[in-house]
Design an enzyme around this catalytic site. Structure first.
Site, PDB file in Angstrom:
ATOM      1  N   PRO A 232       0.959  -1.097  -0.014  1.00 59.52           N
ATOM      2  CA  PRO A 232      -0.087   0.021   0.118  1.00 59.52           C
ATOM      3  C   PRO A 232       0.736   1.360   0.008  1.00 59.52           C
ATOM      4  CG  PRO A 232       0.236  -0.797   2.176  1.00 59.52           C
ATOM      5  CD  PRO A 232       1.057  -1.765   1.304  1.00 59.52           C
ATOM      6  N   MET A 233       0.612   2.188  -0.876  1.00 60.33           N
ATOM      7  CA  MET A 233       1.270   3.392  -0.755  1.00 60.33           C
ATOM      8  C   MET A 233       0.189   4.719  -0.923  1.00 60.33           C
ATOM      9  SD  MET A 233       4.436   2.696  -3.144  1.00 60.33           S
ATOM     10  CE  MET A 233       3.649   1.412  -4.122  1.00 60.33           C
TER      11      MET A 233
ATOM     12  N   GLN B  87      -6.835  -1.857   3.802  1.00 61.46           N
ATOM     13  CA  GLN B  87      -6.101  -1.579   4.825  1.00 61.46           C
ATOM     14  C   GLN B  87      -6.814  -0.690   5.723  1.00 61.46           C
ATOM     15  OE1 GLN B  87      -2.267   0.656   5.024  1.00 61.46           O
ATOM     16  NE2 GLN B  87      -1.289  -1.214   5.368  1.00 61.46           N
TER      17      GLN B  87
ATOM     18  N   CYS C 172       2.807   3.780   8.777  1.00 65.29           N
ATOM     19  CA  CYS C 172       2.689   5.052   8.228  1.00 65.29           C
ATOM     20  C   CYS C 172       3.502   5.994   9.128  1.00 65.29           C
ATOM     21  CB  CYS C 172       1.284   5.577   8.042  1.00 65.29           C
ATOM     22  SG  CYS C 172       1.269   7.044   7.373  1.00 65.29           S
TER      23      CYS C 172
ATOM     24  N   GLY D 209      11.038  -3.135   1.848  1.00 65.47           N
ATOM     25  CA  GLY D 209      11.902  -1.984   2.034  1.00 65.47           C
ATOM     26  C   GLY D 209      13.219  -2.163   1.164  1.00 65.47           C
TER      27      GLY D 209
ATOM     28  N   GLY E 119       7.230  -2.038  -2.959  1.00 67.32           N
ATOM     29  CA  GLY E 119       6.351  -0.561  -3.005  1.00 67.32           C
ATOM     30  C   GLY E 119       6.869   0.257  -3.960  1.00 67.32           C
ATOM     31  N   ARG E 120       7.512   1.148  -3.793  1.00 68.01           N
ATOM     32  CA  ARG E 120       8.207   2.129  -4.681  1.00 68.01           C
ATOM     33  C   ARG E 120       8.838   1.356  -6.058  1.00 68.01           C
ATOM     34  NH1 ARG E 120      11.595   6.266  -1.657  1.00 68.01           N
ATOM     35  NH2 ARG E 120      11.965   4.249  -0.307  1.00 68.01           N
TER      36      ARG E 120
END
Length: 324
Positions: A8-9, A69, A99, A201, A224-225
């Site tokens: 999730p981002m 989420q 977060c 990460g 993620g990114r």
């Protein structure tokens, strides 16, 4: 096969980008942006807004499951909202304790709760009581707030509260997104619990994936990114795991263009005209990290403000799918 999960981002990975990214096979499931739970019960329409996939059984058009989420600090309100969410039968419910955003943390949400393992337990247990055993129940956390001294205790608290799977971002809240991610510090957390632990990460390449798994001891990894910057990374990792040849990145740009086209079409439906160029530029600026061609396309549209102008550039771009 090792699992890859799409992270999730907040403010980036909405359902339009999930749709595009999951068209490249490789993800076991993905997780929505968080539903912020405060002092009220969110309506069912809110969950449909952050996860329109609920109208399709909680799956993207490519068939990838989407867990929803939740983020909050009040066990009773989290439970009440989980009851509503569970009634929509999502493919999974996830809790956010990772977060690092100051605004969220000031209102006792996200990673700031990692200083209170007992509260983590009460939140998880309250939500678990409202989530049927048929719905997977997971959580995401960081190594801690200022340091990792409470990491194992937090993980054990979540496990005791009924969480069935735990993703760990290998940084503290204070470390934000500053490199490097500390994958080795996930290993003691994995050893402290019996539930599956997913490492997260700074996994930007296939080589990073190999090192992350080795250092963390985790079979499964959350992207993620890196997934946004390199939409084909998941497929490369899965190919390596199967012992297949990995295609050179320079041969993949046409596939990425097809994903961009799909995304742009969705943006045209979802957003008003003045906001459409910004959404495309946001993705292109991340794609620049992997694809030089994205840098060229981003330069061609970065000064454009009108959606019609952007669309004209895309229509002329070499290899861009026609029929917009």
């Amino acid at each position: 096969m090792p699992r890859l999960i799409l992270a999730p981002m907040q403010g980036l990975l909405d359902h339009l980008l999930r749709d595009a990214l999951t068209r490249i096979d490789g993800y076991s499931h993905c997780v929505t942006e968080f539903a912020r739970v405060t002092g009220s019960i969110l309506p069912r329409s809110f969950y449909h807004r952050i996860s329109p996939e609920l109208a399709r059984g909680g799956r993207t058009e490519a068939g990838t499951a989407v867990r929803v989420q939740m983020l909050g600090s009040d066990p009773d309100m989290m439970a009440a909202n989980a009851r509503v969410l569970a009634s929509l039968a999502p493919p999974g419910i996830d809790l956010n304790f990772g977060c690092p955003a100051p605004t969220v943390n000031r209102h006792r949400g996200g990673a700031v709760l990692l200083e209170e393992p007992e509260l983590l337990y009460r939140i998880a247990a309250a939500v678990r009581a409202e989530v049927p055993p048929t719905i997977p129940f997971s959580a995401k956390m960081r190594l801690g707030l200022h340091d990792s001294s409470l990491a194992r205790e937090c993980a054990q608290a979540l496990e005791a509260g009924g969480v069935e799977e735990l993703a760990v971002h290998a940084r503290t809240r204070d470390q934000g997104y500053q490199p490097p991610a500390h994958w080795r510090e996930i290993a003691p957390i994995r050893e402290a619990v019996a539930i599956p632990v997913v490492a997260n990460g700074d996994v930007w390449t296939v080589e990073d994936w190999l090192r992350c798994r080795e250092e963390s001891g985790c079979e499964d990894v959350m992207l993620g990114r890196s997934a946004v910057a390199d939409p084909l990374l998941a497929r490369r990792i899965q190919a390596l795991a199967r012992g297949e040849a990995i295609r050179p990145q320079e041969e993949e740009w046409l596939e990425v263009l097809a994903l961009i086209a799909r995304f742009w079409q969705g943006v045209g439906v979802r957003y008003e005209a003045k906001k459409r160029p910004g959404r495309l530029k946001q993705w292109l600026m991340l794609l620049e990290r992997t694809f030089p061609q994205a840098r060229e396309l981003c330069a061609a549209v970065k000064l454009l403000r009108e959606a019609s102008e952007v669309e004209a550039v895309l229509a002329r771009w070499p290899g861009f799918p026609s029929g917009l």
